[in-house]
Structures are given as C-alpha cells and as structure tokens.
Motif scaffolding. Structure first.
Motif, mmCIF file in Angstrom:
data_model
loop_
_atom_site.group_PDB
_atom_site.id
_atom_site.type_symbol
_atom_site.label_atom_id
_atom_site.label_comp_id
_atom_site.label_asym_id
_atom_site.label_seq_id
_atom_site.Cartn_x
_atom_site.Cartn_y
_atom_site.Cartn_z
ATOM 1 N N VAL A 1 0.828 -1.151 0.054
ATOM 2 C CA VAL A 1 0.066 0.177 0.099
ATOM 3 C C VAL A 1 0.977 1.366 0.219
ATOM 4 O O VAL A 1 1.635 1.406 0.807
ATOM 5 N N SER A 2 0.781 2.226 -1.127
ATOM 6 C CA SER A 2 1.649 3.551 -1.157
ATOM 7 C C SER A 2 0.820 4.452 -0.401
ATOM 8 O O SER A 2 -0.440 4.375 -0.058
ATOM 9 N N LEU A 3 1.391 5.615 -0.288
ATOM 10 C CA LEU A 3 0.863 6.877 0.121
ATOM 11 C C LEU A 3 -0.180 7.273 -0.543
ATOM 12 O O LEU A 3 -1.241 7.615 -0.115
ATOM 13 N N GLU A 4 0.150 7.140 -2.007
ATOM 14 C CA GLU A 4 -0.801 7.820 -3.018
ATOM 15 C C GLU A 4 -2.328 7.088 -2.762
ATOM 16 O O GLU A 4 -3.237 7.669 -3.044
ATOM 17 N N GLU A 5 -2.197 5.970 -2.217
ATOM 18 C CA GLU A 5 -3.379 5.231 -2.201
ATOM 19 C C GLU A 5 -4.394 5.643 -1.051
ATOM 20 O O GLU A 5 -5.542 5.340 -1.031
ATOM 21 N N LEU A 6 -3.826 6.491 -0.167
ATOM 22 C CA LEU A 6 -4.525 6.995 1.088
ATOM 23 C C LEU A 6 -5.086 8.052 0.567
ATOM 24 O O LEU A 6 -4.448 9.251 0.779
ATOM 25 N N GLU B 1 -8.849 10.666 -0.109
ATOM 26 C CA GLU B 1 -10.036 11.117 0.292
ATOM 27 C C GLU B 1 -11.579 10.201 0.114
ATOM 28 O O GLU B 1 -12.280 10.231 0.929
ATOM 29 N N GLU B 2 -11.249 9.422 -0.829
ATOM 30 C CA GLU B 2 -12.474 8.550 -1.390
ATOM 31 C C GLU B 2 -12.395 7.068 -0.449
ATOM 32 O O GLU B 2 -13.083 6.387 -0.550
ATOM 33 N N LEU B 3 -11.113 7.285 0.063
ATOM 34 C CA LEU B 3 -10.929 5.687 0.855
ATOM 35 C C LEU B 3 -11.759 5.744 2.264
ATOM 36 O O LEU B 3 -11.271 6.618 3.144
ATOM 37 N N PRO B 4 -12.606 4.995 2.526
ATOM 38 C CA PRO B 4 -13.182 4.623 3.750
ATOM 39 C C PRO B 4 -12.312 4.543 4.912
ATOM 40 O O PRO B 4 -11.128 3.992 4.945
ATOM 41 N N ASN B 5 -12.472 5.385 6.193
ATOM 42 C CA ASN B 5 -11.422 5.141 7.195
ATOM 43 C C ASN B 5 -11.409 4.082 7.900
ATOM 44 O O ASN B 5 -10.472 3.776 8.591
ATOM 45 N N GLU B 6 -12.242 3.081 7.434
ATOM 46 C CA GLU B 6 -12.233 1.551 7.963
ATOM 47 C C GLU B 6 -11.505 0.537 7.054
ATOM 48 O O GLU B 6 -11.514 -0.524 7.153
ATOM 49 N N SER B 7 -11.017 1.249 5.941
ATOM 50 C CA SER B 7 -10.471 0.441 4.858
ATOM 51 C C SER B 7 -9.374 -0.492 5.344
ATOM 52 O O SER B 7 -8.595 0.196 6.033
ATOM 53 N N PRO B 8 -8.974 -1.621 4.868
ATOM 54 C CA PRO B 8 -7.937 -2.325 5.264
ATOM 55 C C PRO B 8 -6.822 -1.819 4.797
ATOM 56 O O PRO B 8 -5.587 -2.194 5.435
ATOM 57 N N LYS B 9 -6.603 -0.830 3.895
ATOM 58 C CA LYS B 9 -5.560 -0.343 3.279
ATOM 59 C C LYS B 9 -4.832 0.654 4.438
ATOM 60 O O LYS B 9 -3.446 0.550 4.437
ATOM 61 N N TRP B 10 -5.767 1.088 5.324
ATOM 62 C CA TRP B 10 -5.002 2.090 6.347
ATOM 63 C C TRP B 10 -4.205 1.037 7.228
ATOM 64 O O TRP B 10 -3.253 1.535 7.622
ATOM 65 N N LEU C 1 -5.998 12.455 9.373
ATOM 66 C CA LEU C 1 -6.436 13.698 10.199
ATOM 67 C C LEU C 1 -7.305 14.650 9.163
ATOM 68 O O LEU C 1 -8.431 15.082 9.447
ATOM 69 N N ALA C 2 -6.548 14.912 8.125
ATOM 70 C CA ALA C 2 -7.058 15.704 7.244
ATOM 71 C C ALA C 2 -8.438 15.259 6.470
ATOM 72 O O ALA C 2 -9.341 16.203 6.301
ATOM 73 N N TYR C 3 -8.681 14.204 6.340
ATOM 74 C CA TYR C 3 -9.656 13.471 5.589
ATOM 75 C C TYR C 3 -10.937 13.307 6.643
ATOM 76 O O TYR C 3 -11.852 13.479 6.209
ATOM 77 N N TYR C 4 -10.581 12.795 7.590
ATOM 78 C CA TYR C 4 -11.625 12.341 8.726
ATOM 79 C C TYR C 4 -11.767 13.233 9.982
ATOM 80 O O TYR C 4 -12.892 13.026 10.638
ATOM 81 N N HIS C 5 -10.725 14.129 10.314
ATOM 82 C CA HIS C 5 -10.926 14.720 11.465
ATOM 83 C C HIS C 5 -10.418 16.277 11.426
ATOM 84 O O HIS C 5 -10.099 16.801 12.488
ATOM 85 N N GLY D 1 -2.774 21.460 4.982
ATOM 86 C CA GLY D 1 -3.462 22.784 4.643
ATOM 87 C C GLY D 1 -5.022 22.526 4.921
ATOM 88 O O GLY D 1 -5.864 23.297 5.028
ATOM 89 N N GLU D 2 -5.589 21.136 5.045
ATOM 90 C CA GLU D 2 -6.917 21.014 5.276
ATOM 91 C C GLU D 2 -7.232 21.237 6.561
ATOM 92 O O GLU D 2 -8.424 21.185 6.849
ATOM 93 N N LEU D 3 -6.203 21.059 7.510
ATOM 94 C CA LEU D 3 -6.660 21.271 9.120
ATOM 95 C C LEU D 3 -6.826 22.811 9.523
ATOM 96 O O LEU D 3 -5.868 23.266 10.296
ATOM 97 N N LYS D 4 -7.941 23.286 8.994
ATOM 98 C CA LYS D 4 -8.084 24.660 9.299
ATOM 99 C C LYS D 4 -8.297 25.392 10.606
ATOM 100 O O LYS D 4 -8.027 26.404 10.643
ATOM 101 N N ASN D 5 -8.653 24.380 11.421
ATOM 102 C CA ASN D 5 -8.824 24.724 12.996
ATOM 103 C C ASN D 5 -7.592 24.465 13.839
ATOM 104 O O ASN D 5 -7.618 24.649 15.156
#
Length: 251
Positions: free
Chosen positions: A41-46, A48-57, A109-113, A140-144
């Motif tokens: 599993v490469s970094l590129e496969e992680l 936004e479309e990947l569910p956070n419970e995916s075995p790839k994580w 964190l950026a995709y789910y939190h 850059g996605e972590l606006k808070n």
C-alpha cells in the motif's frame, strides 16, 4: 508568548506514543515487517475517497512498523484534539519511513478529523531515520489547527498549502534545516508565536518582512542572519559592494 500549561485546560484526548512495538495480536498473518521494496500500500492510495475503516489504512501502517500507533489513532474516532507523536519512539526498520508515517497520519486527520484537531506535535528523534524531511501538503486541510510543533526534524522547506492554516497561533520549527521561509507563510494571519532557532535561515524576503514584524514573539537564534530582532531591507547594490570588499580583503 503563550505558555504550554493553558493546553491542559482543554478537554482533550492526547495520543502519546510511548512505545510503538509489534503487538502480535494486531499483526496480519506472517508476523514480520515487510521490507521497503515489498510495501503493498503506497501513500498515494490513502486518498479522500478511501473509507476510514478500509484495510488499506491498517496495511499501510503495519508495513512501516507503526500499526500500534494507527490502532490508537483510529480508535480515538471524533474525540481527539491533540495528536502527539515522538518519532524516536517508533520501531521503524527502514530509513526515511518516518516521512511516510507522518504523511499517513496527516492525511488521515485531514480526511476524517480536520474540524476536531487543534494541536499536532511531531517531535523528531536522535537518528536521521527518525526525523521528518518533508511535510505532507494535506496539512493545509486542518483549518482549525492552532498549534503545530515540528521541532527537531530535517525539514528544508514547507509545502505550498502551508499558508492555508489561517487559525494557527503557534508554530514550532526549531532545529530543522530551513534555508528560507516561503511567501505563502503570510497566510498565517492568526500567528502569534514562531520558533525558528537552529535552522539555516540567511535572509527574509521583502514581501515577508511586514508579516514577520507583526508576529508577537519570534525566536530566531542560531541562524546565519546576524540581527534577527532588527531586520531591515538591504539594497542589492550595497550587498554587491560589501561582497567585493570582502573578496579583496581576503586576497
């Protein structure tokens, strides 16, 4: 300068990685960590479309020796405000794997939190293989995000989207290898404190000077520039003249 103890007044879940090992109850069948050339599993496969419970994580962090960290991170769900990672405490077998682990955490964190996390601390280790050499653009996605610690790493540059952290108040970049600050850092309009000691900074661009002077607290010691608290614009022709003087005197 704001003090650290104010953080503890927050109701937070702190992910303190004290000892990341290989828990056999969590590892896939086979037991041993895969070599870098065998990563499935490469970094590129992680993305936004990947569910956070995916075995790839699971597989991504397992292959890089940080499965226990991932399990702890993933189990926190929406209760996290502070994420703390000591890279020196990760049992990573391959050089530079810490970059991938750090990038994976930031993407998760950026995709789910991205609305929950207020503080991130990535503290580098003693060995070169336990330091970040790059920062994933997904930061850059972590606006808070209000506090970002990247102390004791080997960062030479900041990503293009870094300036999108518009609510960032404290930025710790001490003990890295930064040679310049990017113009996009002007987007950090809420920044109050910046720690830049022990880098390779030699100058500050004209465009950044007004922004830099507005930051409340600046620690820039142990950098090649001589007067970090008394910065002013320098005419190019005067620099050329000084260079010629220095060259002639050395001859």
């Amino acid at each position: 300068m704001r003090t650290i103890h104010t953080l503890f007044s927050l109701v937070v879940t702190s992910l303190v990685v004290a000892c990341i090992g290989n828990d056999p109850t969590l590892l896939p069948e086979g037991g041993q960590l895969a070599a870098a050339s065998q990563f499935h599993v490469s970094l590129e496969e992680l993305n936004e479309e990947l569910p956070n419970e995916s075995p790839k994580w699971d597989q991504f962090f397992y292959e890089r020796g940080a499965l226990a960290l991932w399990q702890q991170l993933h189990s926190s769900n929406n209760a996290m405000n502070i994420v703390l990672l000591h890279l020196d405490r990760l049992q990573l077998d391959q050089e530079a794997i810490s970059d991938a682990v750090g990038a994976g955490i930031i993407r998760y964190l950026a995709y789910y939190h991205k609305d929950q996390v207020n503080v991130i601390r990535f503290i580098g280790g003693l060995s070169p293989g336990k330091k970040l050499t790059s920062l994933d653009p997904a930061i850059g996605e972590l606006k808070n995000l209000q506090e970002l610690w990247l102390t004791d790493n080997q960062l030479q540059a900041l990503p293009e989207r870094f300036g999108e952290l518009e609510n960032l108040q404290e930025l710790w970049l001490a003990k890295n290898q930064l040679q310049a600050l990017p113009d996009n850092i002007r987007g950090l309009k809420s920044l109050q404190d910046i720690y830049l000691s022990a880098n390779q900074l030699t100058c500050l661009s004209e465009r950044l000077l007004p922004w830099f002077q507005q930051v409340s607290y600046k620690n820039t010691i142990q950098n090649p520039w001589l007067k970090p608290d008394d910065l002013s614009l320098v005419d190019r022709s005067s620099l050329v003249a000084k260079a010629k003087e220095a060259q002639q005197s050395s001859l």
